[in-house]
Each structure stands twice: as C-alpha cells, then as structure tokens.
Design an enzyme around this catalytic site. Structure first.
Site, PDB file in Angstrom:
ATOM      1  N   ASP A  48      -5.314  12.374   5.818  1.00 38.86           N
ATOM      2  CA  ASP A  48      -5.674  11.091   5.224  1.00 38.86           C
ATOM      3  C   ASP A  48      -5.729   9.849   6.184  1.00 38.86           C
ATOM      4  O   ASP A  48      -6.443   9.077   6.130  1.00 38.86           O
ATOM      5  CB  ASP A  48      -4.760  11.020   4.024  1.00 38.86           C
ATOM      6  N   GLY A  49      -4.732  10.061   7.135  1.00 38.23           N
ATOM      7  CA  GLY A  49      -4.565   9.015   8.187  1.00 38.23           C
ATOM      8  C   GLY A  49      -5.864   9.086   9.106  1.00 38.23           C
ATOM      9  O   GLY A  49      -6.436   8.045   9.275  1.00 38.23           O
ATOM     10  N   ASN A  52      -7.508   1.823   0.953  1.00 38.63           N
ATOM     11  CA  ASN A  52      -6.393   2.135  -0.112  1.00 38.63           C
ATOM     12  C   ASN A  52      -5.436   0.973  -0.527  1.00 38.63           C
ATOM     13  O   ASN A  52      -5.425   0.941  -1.749  1.00 38.63           O
ATOM     14  CB  ASN A  52      -5.323   3.382   0.749  1.00 38.63           C
ATOM     15  N   ASP A  75      11.605  -5.745  -1.015  1.00 37.99           N
ATOM     16  CA  ASP A  75      11.124  -5.176   0.223  1.00 37.99           C
ATOM     17  C   ASP A  75       9.737  -5.286   0.921  1.00 37.99           C
ATOM     18  O   ASP A  75       9.313  -5.513   2.121  1.00 37.99           O
ATOM     19  CB  ASP A  75      11.317  -3.589   0.303  1.00 37.99           C
ATOM     20  N   THR A  78      -2.919   6.993  -5.200  1.00 42.97           N
ATOM     21  CA  THR A  78      -2.215   8.041  -5.089  1.00 42.97           C
ATOM     22  C   THR A  78      -1.437   8.033  -3.626  1.00 42.97           C
ATOM     23  O   THR A  78      -0.868   9.251  -3.260  1.00 42.97           O
ATOM     24  CB  THR A  78      -3.054   9.367  -5.014  1.00 42.97           C
ATOM     25  N   TYR A 127       0.609   5.174  -0.745  1.00 43.03           N
ATOM     26  CA  TYR A 127       1.906   4.424  -0.898  1.00 43.03           C
ATOM     27  C   TYR A 127       2.155   3.841  -2.141  1.00 43.03           C
ATOM     28  O   TYR A 127       3.469   3.751  -2.452  1.00 43.03           O
ATOM     29  CB  TYR A 127       1.780   3.308   0.429  1.00 43.03           C
ATOM     30  N   ALA A 128       1.246   3.253  -2.754  1.00 46.95           N
ATOM     31  CA  ALA A 128       1.364   2.722  -4.197  1.00 46.95           C
ATOM     32  C   ALA A 128       2.248   3.602  -5.011  1.00 46.95           C
ATOM     33  O   ALA A 128       3.184   3.549  -5.941  1.00 46.95           O
ATOM     34  CB  ALA A 128       0.145   2.090  -4.771  1.00 46.95           C
ATOM     35  N   PHE A 129       1.798   4.839  -5.088  1.00 50.55           N
ATOM     36  CA  PHE A 129       2.391   5.870  -5.725  1.00 50.55           C
ATOM     37  C   PHE A 129       3.865   6.337  -5.444  1.00 50.55           C
ATOM     38  O   PHE A 129       4.604   6.711  -6.142  1.00 50.55           O
ATOM     39  CB  PHE A 129       1.578   7.272  -5.658  1.00 50.55           C
ATOM     40  N   SER A 130       4.175   6.047  -4.214  1.00 49.94           N
ATOM     41  CA  SER A 130       5.270   6.335  -3.761  1.00 49.94           C
ATOM     42  C   SER A 130       6.384   5.408  -4.037  1.00 49.94           C
ATOM     43  O   SER A 130       7.483   5.492  -4.171  1.00 49.94           O
ATOM     44  CB  SER A 130       5.662   6.501  -2.128  1.00 49.94           C
TER      45      SER A 130
END
EC number: 2.7.1.23
Length: 308
Positions: free
Chosen positions: A86-87, A160, A190, A201, A203-206
């Site tokens: 993905d990166g 994203n 933070d 799906t 960073y927001a998901f994490s």
C-alpha cells in the site's frame, strides 16, 4: 526501433524478494505487445537495486525509458502499474494523479488492501493491461490548507488521510475541532485524522474509526487517543469543511498526507480539510463486492454464515 504508441510507468517496491522477477515479467509481456515501459531512475539497474538492465532490454528490442521520480514522471503514459504494498501504491498514486491517468496495483506486500491482484496473478493482470480491459473508478481525495497568523503557510492533498500528530516526545496536543464553521469539541489528544472512505481501512481504522464502503461519499474524522468524553469518530458530509485549530500556547505539530508528505505546523495554526476537486483514477479488475475484499484482506472469520 520504432517508438511505441503506448507507454506504462512501472513503480516497484524494490525491497520485496519477488519484485525483480515480477518486474522482468512485466517488461517482457509489455515489450512483446509493443508497449513501452517507463521506470524510475532509483529502480533501474545502473542506479538502483531492481536490476532491470534497460540497455540489455533495448538491445532485445524492448523499449524502456528511465526517468527521475519527479511529480510529472507519468506524463505521456496511459497507466501507472504498481508492484508493491500500500505504501508503494500511495507513492504511485501521486504520479498518476498528476498525469490524470489510472493507477493499478499488484500486491507484493503483506495486506495490500489497495491492490487489485496478487503477484501470482501477474500474467492475468498484464492481459487486462494489454487489452485495456479495466474499468476506472474516481476515488475521492482531500485538500488540506494550513493557515498561520492569517496567511496560508502550507497546503497538500491526500488519498487516504490527513493526519495531524503531536511532535515526538512532546506532551498532549490541544486542539479544537470545527465542522462547517461551527465548533464541535476541544480536547487534548495525540492527533486527529481526517480520512476518505478509501483511507478508512488504514490509519483511521487503527485509531478506532469505522470502515466506510468506497462508494460512500463522506469524510471521516477520527480523534487519536483523545482525552475527552466526546472523542469519538464522526462521519460528515463530503461537502463539509473540517478545521482543526491548535492551541496558540501549546506545542508545534506535524501533518502527514498519506503518511508521506510532511508539514510542520506551528502552535496556533489552523488546518482546514475538505474534498478535493481532483480525484485519483483507480483501475479496477476485481468485480467482487467490497465486503469480500474486506473479509479476504483482514482474514475475518465468517464460519457459520448460512446465507439465504
């Protein structure tokens, strides 16, 4: 050698073991079908680890062009083909967006949520590329503007998410979140993420946000580790403008667009995020529902499902 009428830019994660073998397969199949290949200089044999050997390929009649990884590297191409995770896809999406062409991902990574196929299906993918047999979806992006002392100090965009984060080893970041010109909540945290459905799906998901189906037009706001009673994710209209104000007497912060493009945000700044007019063109091969992709990529347990 007659110049090819078609050109594809290939962007590769050279740290993956299967990258060289897969890239060589791409090179051969496209060349056999009269399609020129363009690669980034950092990934070419003479200046990078991929060992594509452009000179050898040219001697065999395969047209290959090595270019620097500048923002217009994909100009003149019909497609950006991504070999990586993905990166790598997000890096390539920036080049595709600048050239107004589609981006197509082949996963060489662990999850590869943004990819259309796995590496073992590369021959099938290339059949679609050669035949131009893919549909194109426009994926929503976000525009971000940073204002400090009344003037625009920086700007950017994201496919994203836009992630506001406190600086390293600093204390709690004090912010006020505003939606459509009205204050919603002030809290310490933070950071705060503003995400598209595509990014829901990631960073927001994490950070505790919900999964949004990609055909849903909306903007997701996710406080990250908020010290507040009301620190829950919010789903807003796609026409909304989300603003985040940093306390004037607080800490400096950072903004990352898709985890890549970084901005330093002085205390007292204001970050404004809204839908961008320019979408990312997404080449799609997979006709399966998004639900199936979600289950497959996240390996979700569905044992016991009876269906109709």
């Amino acid at each position: 050698m007659t110049p090819a009428e078609r050109t594809v830019l290939m962007v590769v994660h050279t740290g993956r073991e299967e990258a060289t073998e897969t890239a060589r397969r791409v090179q051969k199949v496209l060349g056999d079908n009269g399609i020129a290949l363009r690669v980034l200089s950092a990934e070419a044999v003479d200046r990078g680890p991929l060992h594509l050997a452009p000179d050898d390929m040219r001697a065999m009649g395969v047209e290959i062009e090595v270019v620097d990884a500048d923002p217009l590297a994909a100009r003149g191409c019909e497609l950006v083909l991504v070999l990586g995770g993905d990166g790598t896809f997000l890096r390539a999406a920036e080049l595709a967006r600048n050239a107004d062409i589609p981006v197509l991902g082949v996963n060489l990574g662990r999850i590869g949520f943004l990819a259309e196929a796995e590496a073992e299906a590369i021959d099938k993918v290339l059949e679609h590329v050669v035949a131009r047999d893919y549909r194109v979806e426009n994926r929503m992006t976000l525009d971000v503007v940073v204002r400090h002392q009344g003037t625009v100090s920086d700007h950017g965009w994201a496919l994203n998410e836009v992630s506001l984060e406190k600086g390293p080893r600093l204390g709690v970041l004090g912010v006020v979140v505003e939606i459509d010109g009205r204050p919603v909540s002030a809290f310490g945290c933070d950071g705060v993420l503003v995400s598209t459905p595509t990014g829901s799906t990631a960073y927001a998901f994490s950070a505790g946000g919900p999964v949004l189906w990609p055909d849903l037009e909306a903007i997701l706001v996710v406080p990250n580790n908020a010290h507040a009673l009301f620190g829950r994710p919010m789903v807003t209209s796609p026409a909304a403008t989300i603003a985040i104000e940093i306390e004037a007497d607080g800490h400096d912060a950072l903004v990352f667009c898709d985890g890549r493009r970084e901005m330093l945000i002085p205390a007292g700044s204001r970050i404004e995020v809204k839908r961008c007019d320019t979408a990312v063109k997404w080449a799609r091969l997979d006709s399966a529902p998004f639900t199936d992709r979600l289950v497959r990529k996240f390996r979700l347990p569905v044992t016991g499902w009876r269906g109709n």
